[in-house]
Design an enzyme around this catalytic site. Structure first.
Site, PDB file in Angstrom:
ATOM      1  N   PHE B  20       2.018   3.060   6.359  1.00 19.67           N
ATOM      2  CA  PHE B  20       1.639   2.380   7.603  1.00 19.67           C
ATOM      3  C   PHE B  20       2.413   2.920   8.802  1.00 19.67           C
ATOM      4  O   PHE B  20       1.842   3.182   9.855  1.00 19.67           O
ATOM      5  CB  PHE B  20       1.857   0.874   7.473  1.00 19.67           C
ATOM      6  CG  PHE B  20       0.809   0.198   6.636  1.00 19.67           C
ATOM      7  CD1 PHE B  20      -0.471   0.016   7.132  1.00 19.67           C
ATOM      8  CD2 PHE B  20       1.084  -0.232   5.353  1.00 19.67           C
ATOM      9  CE1 PHE B  20      -1.454  -0.590   6.373  1.00 19.67           C
ATOM     10  CE2 PHE B  20       0.114  -0.840   4.575  1.00 19.67           C
ATOM     11  CZ  PHE B  20      -1.159  -1.029   5.084  1.00 19.67           C
ATOM     12  N   GLY B  21       3.741   3.103   8.641  1.00 17.20           N
ATOM     13  CA  GLY B  21       4.552   3.584   9.750  1.00 17.20           C
ATOM     14  C   GLY B  21       4.138   4.972  10.198  1.00 17.20           C
ATOM     15  O   GLY B  21       3.812   5.202  11.365  1.00 17.20           O
ATOM     16  N   GLU B 176       1.804 -12.865  -6.629  1.00 17.51           N
ATOM     17  CA  GLU B 176       0.430 -12.360  -6.697  1.00 17.51           C
ATOM     18  C   GLU B 176       0.108 -11.787  -8.079  1.00 17.51           C
ATOM     19  O   GLU B 176      -0.951 -12.058  -8.654  1.00 17.51           O
ATOM     20  CB  GLU B 176       0.195 -11.328  -5.580  1.00 17.51           C
ATOM     21  CG  GLU B 176       0.027 -12.012  -4.217  1.00 17.51           C
ATOM     22  CD  GLU B 176       0.151 -11.099  -3.013  1.00 17.51           C
ATOM     23  OE1 GLU B 176      -0.206 -11.543  -1.904  1.00 17.51           O
ATOM     24  OE2 GLU B 176       0.633  -9.963  -3.155  1.00 17.51           O
TER      25      GLU B 176
END
Lengths: 455, 455
Positions: B20-21, B176
């Protein structure tokens, strides 16, 4: 061991292999008072006709597989076991697994074929064939990794072998792989690289036969040849492969011997029967044919063993013209259904079944966008009609509705955007590929493209 | 090396890592007169928030990945290179790859985190964590293979460890995974087996903290605990893991020491900075924190090195409350965009950028069907509203429209049919799992279920 329809100790049918033959046999027995056990070393049924699309990044593995036990979950008389069958013991009516044994009353062997290198087993390391999900992952890795290395290779001479792709064998699988490679280079990767043009890749299709698609009528071979030519593929027919290694292969053709430097060589030039076929032949006295198939009688059983059926690619079944039936999904599914009927007829004391008769619905091969060939009885045709037919038929044959929908979406996107959704390369450390040749980055990536074009 | 906006030899920004970065930094530089090179050892951007769904068979790898060079293909100033960065050389402004070097003018390090076993590296072999596509494949293999072995194990005592699943660590990933395991056992595999009932599986969630989801407000921890309890999960908080091996683990909790025999142990109890972070710290004199993160200044650069940015999980960025910002996708994307802006401000001579300020949109965790928790500013809520919100947000964040559509279809099918489309196990020979314990089949499979239920 029992041969009655007794409900307390029902007749036990063991099916080895959950491909088209095994799965359709199991399903055809769904409502019968028998016990069915399907043994496979994979937990899934594989829709092999679309495997080349997984190998080339259009589809993901989950889209052409379905867990066997999920397909058969509502079939109360069926059990699915994950296990590798390594031998058969017809005298004691049991099969031997890598880690156990399993008794049967009737055995259906549907173990299929594997890649065959005509005595050059070492070639497999350099030139994978396309029979399994693992194969398709390896081929995908090879194809897309080659382009990655090319991007980092500043020297055009050293780059060329990474951008040379050779498919050996021009049957439907070979032709389909070749067409896909051409589309990847021309369309999918068009804008993706900076130091070379993917469309400059060289794609070669090699076959010892005098024409491609040798099992199809001449006019369809010609059509396929034209379509591949339009995609920029170089075709070498009448050409034998004399050696393959990690850096390329040697060809022996009409123009003499030629060395082709190619980092990606794919094998579609031969398959032979699963090793289990050889074990079965040895134990039953059957004589394997040249392709390692077991010759079966008109009722698809092994001569002298009415309790052992062989179906699918592993069976050598004489066709109407005397030639053995080809290794196609419809031959396997029809064989599976026939074996189930034959077993039930016998158990119910209805006498011997009528001989197996294959209903030939025709064969097709897809070459690329809008291009396919179809050989359906008296009809031989190609082009967009054959291509649309191919798409529709294969979509409808997928085993579950979810896959059908997802595959449809993938095809639609791939058609309109030229993209391929499944191009995952695993981490460098886990790759089965040489990383030698992946060059230094000192050549200032990002400036290379124009230089390359000018040069 | 240059620091001008000269178009002939543009400023070269090297970005290590396409998460993402890194990806958002590269995209934010799209229209700037600079040269951008993204280096990653994978060829794809991974949508990590959905990785647990690949590990548990809902999605396939192709659905949460997108080839980096495909995302950036239209960005003319960007080059993508496949390569493993092993060191940084700030004095000469270059990074060292496993097979080359690459010069930079500005460096953005976005190399992320890896699983961390708090000094017990050997545990990784038995208890995989979930950071990469390879991890997710291994975990999926472990989960579904365990049920396959259980089907072939006639002895209920020996079968039990194969049907015991332990998740260590109760942050969002652990919760999760646990919720998914419960749904697989209760719903997905309901009718799939004959010799045991998958819903009898034991699922354990272990954490040393006093409550699960320790980073969430107390009331959401309580909600999550209730939801997991309804799914039949056993929760052990205040419990440390003292050993893990291939057959189980040892717990040290309020009730003393306990040995749990379990063939599937998953690790969600810690991550630490990529090894590249340690190299960078050594070369720049930065002091890594306990989690292997690099403390950065308010402009996200390494103190003393205004030309080196660290963003994403690998950066230790102080938040408003003094605590470091969490390792979340939004922190990384905002950091990436900030770094791009900061570099351009400096190159254009507009002076130092304003300090990085993280805009917190909240955090969520999904527990199961209709159950999730959301911590959004002053709003803490759970249940079906949080669950629908989670679904919608994650769908919208996926990087391309095709994936969005395919994931939506997979979710819809999974919701209505309780099935999971991606349960491919690789061939037995290629599995990284012990096959010992896979028992003989002599116990007549197909009869076991009723015995088991009666027993």
């Amino acid at each position: 061991m029992n041969h009655s329809l007794d409900r307390k100790a029902p007749h036990h049918i063991v099916i080895v292999g959950g491909g088209f033959g095994g799965l359709y046999a199991a399903r055809a027995l769904a409502k019968e008072p028998v016990r069915v056990t399907v043994v496979d070393r994979r937990n899934f049924h594989l829709f092999q006709p679309l495997l080349y699309q997984v190998a080339t990044g259009i589809l993901g593995p989950g889209e052409i597989t379905a867990p066997l036990r999920h397909i058969l979950r509502k079939q109360a008389n069926a059990t699915v076991l994950l296990g590798e069958v390594i031998d058969v013991d017809p005298d004691n009516r049991r099969i031997v697994l890598a880690d156990g044994v399993l008794d049967y009353d009737t055995l259906i062997v549907a173990a299929g074929m594997r890649n065959h290198y005509h005595g050059h087993d070492a070639w497999e390391q350099s030139a994978p064939g396309l029979k399994s999900i693992e194969d398709s992952g390896w081929i995908r890795q090879k194809i897309f990794f080659a382009f990655e290395v090319a991007e980092r290779e500043p020297d055009p001479e050293k780059r060329k072998p990474w951008l040379t792709f050779v498919v050996v064998g021009s049957g439907p699988t070979g032709v389909e792989l070749t067409g896909m490679l051409a589309e990847i280079a021309k369309d999918t990767l068009k804008d993706d690289f900076r130091s070379f043009r993917p469309e400059d890749s060289e794609i070669l299709l090699v076959d010892a036969a005098v024409r491609i698609l040798p099992s199809f009528p001449q006019e369809l071979s010609d059509k396929a040849k034209r379509s591949l030519g339009e995609l920029g593929v170089h075709i070498r027919t009448g050409t034998k492969v004399t050696s393959i290694d990690d850096t390329g292969l040697t060809l022996q053709g009409p123009q003499g011997e030629e060395r082709v430097e190619a980092r990606t060589v794919l094998w579609a030039a031969g398959v032979s029967g699963s090793p289990l076929g050889a074990r079965l032949a040895e134990k039953t006295g059957a004589a394997l044919d040249r392709m390692g198939r077991i010759p079966v009688g008109p009722d698809l059983t092994v001569p002298g063993h009415p309790e052992i059926f062989v179906i699918g690619d592993l069976a050598r079944i004489p066709g109407k013209d005397g030639n053995p039936l080809p290794g196609l999904a419809p031959v396997a599914t029809q064989g599976g259904r026939y074996a189930a009927r034959a077993i039930m007829k016998r158990l119910k004391g209805e006498g011997p079944p009528a001989p197996f008769a294959y209903f030939d619905k025709g064969t097709m091969a897809v070459i690329g966008r809008h291009a396919a060939v179809a050989d359906i009885g008296p009809f031989h045709f190609g082009g967009i009609v054959a291509w649309l037919m191919w798409l529709f038929i294969h979509l409808m044959l997928l085993v579950n509705f979810e896959s059908r929908l997802v595959v449809f979406i993938r095809w639609a996107f791939s058609y309109f955007t030229y993209s391929r959704g499944s191009r995952v390369l695993l981490a460098l450390g886990t790759m089965r590929l040489p990383v030698t040749g992946a060059a230094s980055c000192e050549a200032q990536p990002g400036n290379g493209r124009e230089e390359n074009r000018a040069g």
